[in-house]
Design an enzyme around this catalytic site. Sequence first.
Site, PDB file in Angstrom:
ATOM      1  CG  HIS A  68      -0.622   0.518   2.661  1.00  0.00           C
ATOM      2  ND1 HIS A  68      -0.179   1.353   3.155  1.00  0.00           N
ATOM      3  CD2 HIS A  68       0.036  -0.574   3.922  1.00  0.00           C
ATOM      4  CE1 HIS A  68       0.339   1.428   4.483  1.00  0.00           C
ATOM      5  NE2 HIS A  68       0.486   0.344   4.602  1.00  0.00           N
ATOM      6  CG  ASP A  80       2.157   1.342   7.594  1.00  0.00           C
ATOM      7  OD1 ASP A  80       2.011   0.418   6.974  1.00  0.00           O
ATOM      8  OD2 ASP A  80       1.411   1.525   8.485  1.00  0.00           O
ATOM      9  CD  GLU A 114      -3.258  -1.085   4.952  1.00  0.00           C
ATOM     10  OE1 GLU A 114      -3.373  -2.415   5.471  1.00  0.00           O
ATOM     11  OE2 GLU A 114      -3.030   0.053   5.257  1.00  0.00           O
ATOM     12  CD  GLU A 115      -2.447   3.085   7.136  1.00  0.00           C
ATOM     13  OE1 GLU A 115      -3.184   2.797   8.408  1.00  0.00           O
ATOM     14  OE2 GLU A 115      -1.279   2.556   7.401  1.00  0.00           O
ATOM     15  CG  ASP A 143       0.938  -3.361   5.037  1.00  0.00           C
ATOM     16  OD1 ASP A 143       1.814  -1.931   5.613  1.00  0.00           O
ATOM     17  OD2 ASP A 143       0.053  -3.165   5.529  1.00  0.00           O
ATOM     18  CG  HIS A 241      -0.508   3.504  12.643  1.00  0.00           C
ATOM     19  ND1 HIS A 241      -1.705   3.376  12.588  1.00  0.00           N
ATOM     20  CD2 HIS A 241      -0.250   3.291  11.114  1.00  0.00           C
ATOM     21  CE1 HIS A 241      -1.835   2.536  12.086  1.00  0.00           C
ATOM     22  NE2 HIS A 241      -1.262   2.906  10.557  1.00  0.00           N
TER      23      HIS A 241
END
Length: 301
Positions: A68, A80, A114-115, A143, A241
């Site tokens: 992603h 990420d 994706e998130e 991922d 994140h």
Amino acid sequence: DNFLGTLGGPGITVPVVGAAFEVGIELAAGGVEVNLVVDASSEFRTTSNVIANSPAGRDDRVVVVGAHLDSVAEGPGIQDNGSGSAAILEIAIQMANQQISPRNQVRFAWWGAEEAGLLGAQHYVDQLSPRDIKDIALNLNFDMIGSPNFVRFVYDGDGSDTPLAGPNGSKNIESVFLDYFAAMSLPVEPTAFDGRSDYGPFIEVGIPAGGLFTGAEGIKTPDEAALYGGTAGDQYDPCYHLACDTFDNISLQALDEMSDAVAHSVMTFAMTTSAVNGTDKGKGLGKFKSDMEYRGSHLVK
């Protein structure tokens, strides 16, 4: 600033806010005055998947290789998922530079949104016809493959170590990774098909899947630290994140080792003449034989 949430899209008229657990404890104790200000927006936005097909290869045995493109709003997303996106981009570039002509078509896919809930991959799968679904041999998903406090995780295709198995053929994908890492004398651990990444929509329609992962908010155990190094008791990715998910958040060792395994798997399935899902019935089973021989991640015949 505790949450970045959504109720699914514009049009929701019920006001909803969230609070951290510590705030909830204070509220439950009573005698607390709360002033609440909400600064939020709800709107439709447009994003895109980026998809590139190899010009050669059987289009009825397509290898979909995905990662992603997006990150969460809080962070730049170098780990990420810049790690997975960069790995498959480099493989695509090298296949082109070396003029590799795969037996099976390879479809590189960089998923959007994706998130926000696997939206890019879900949209892609939703618009596939039954014939299109049948023509996809497998989905490889990468991922987060450079976690700084990493463990080498391989998706547990046959469900032998985790609660869930992938669709028929997923065991064979797992075996390709396990055999590769064993040849490199690198230990690995199983990770479950928990639906948290872009393989989810593929396995929902019965497409075999597999991939690699080096850990997110999970906590490294003492046994894992003894085996892989790093720090027990810390997250696999302490900047998961968060704004600190920058280039400094990457383990170049993990990225190098996992990228080699990614390249090995892509070339294995790009060049095989065997059906990935074999002939056996049931999830995770099959009789796959790669007729390609590798030294490390390099094809030798």
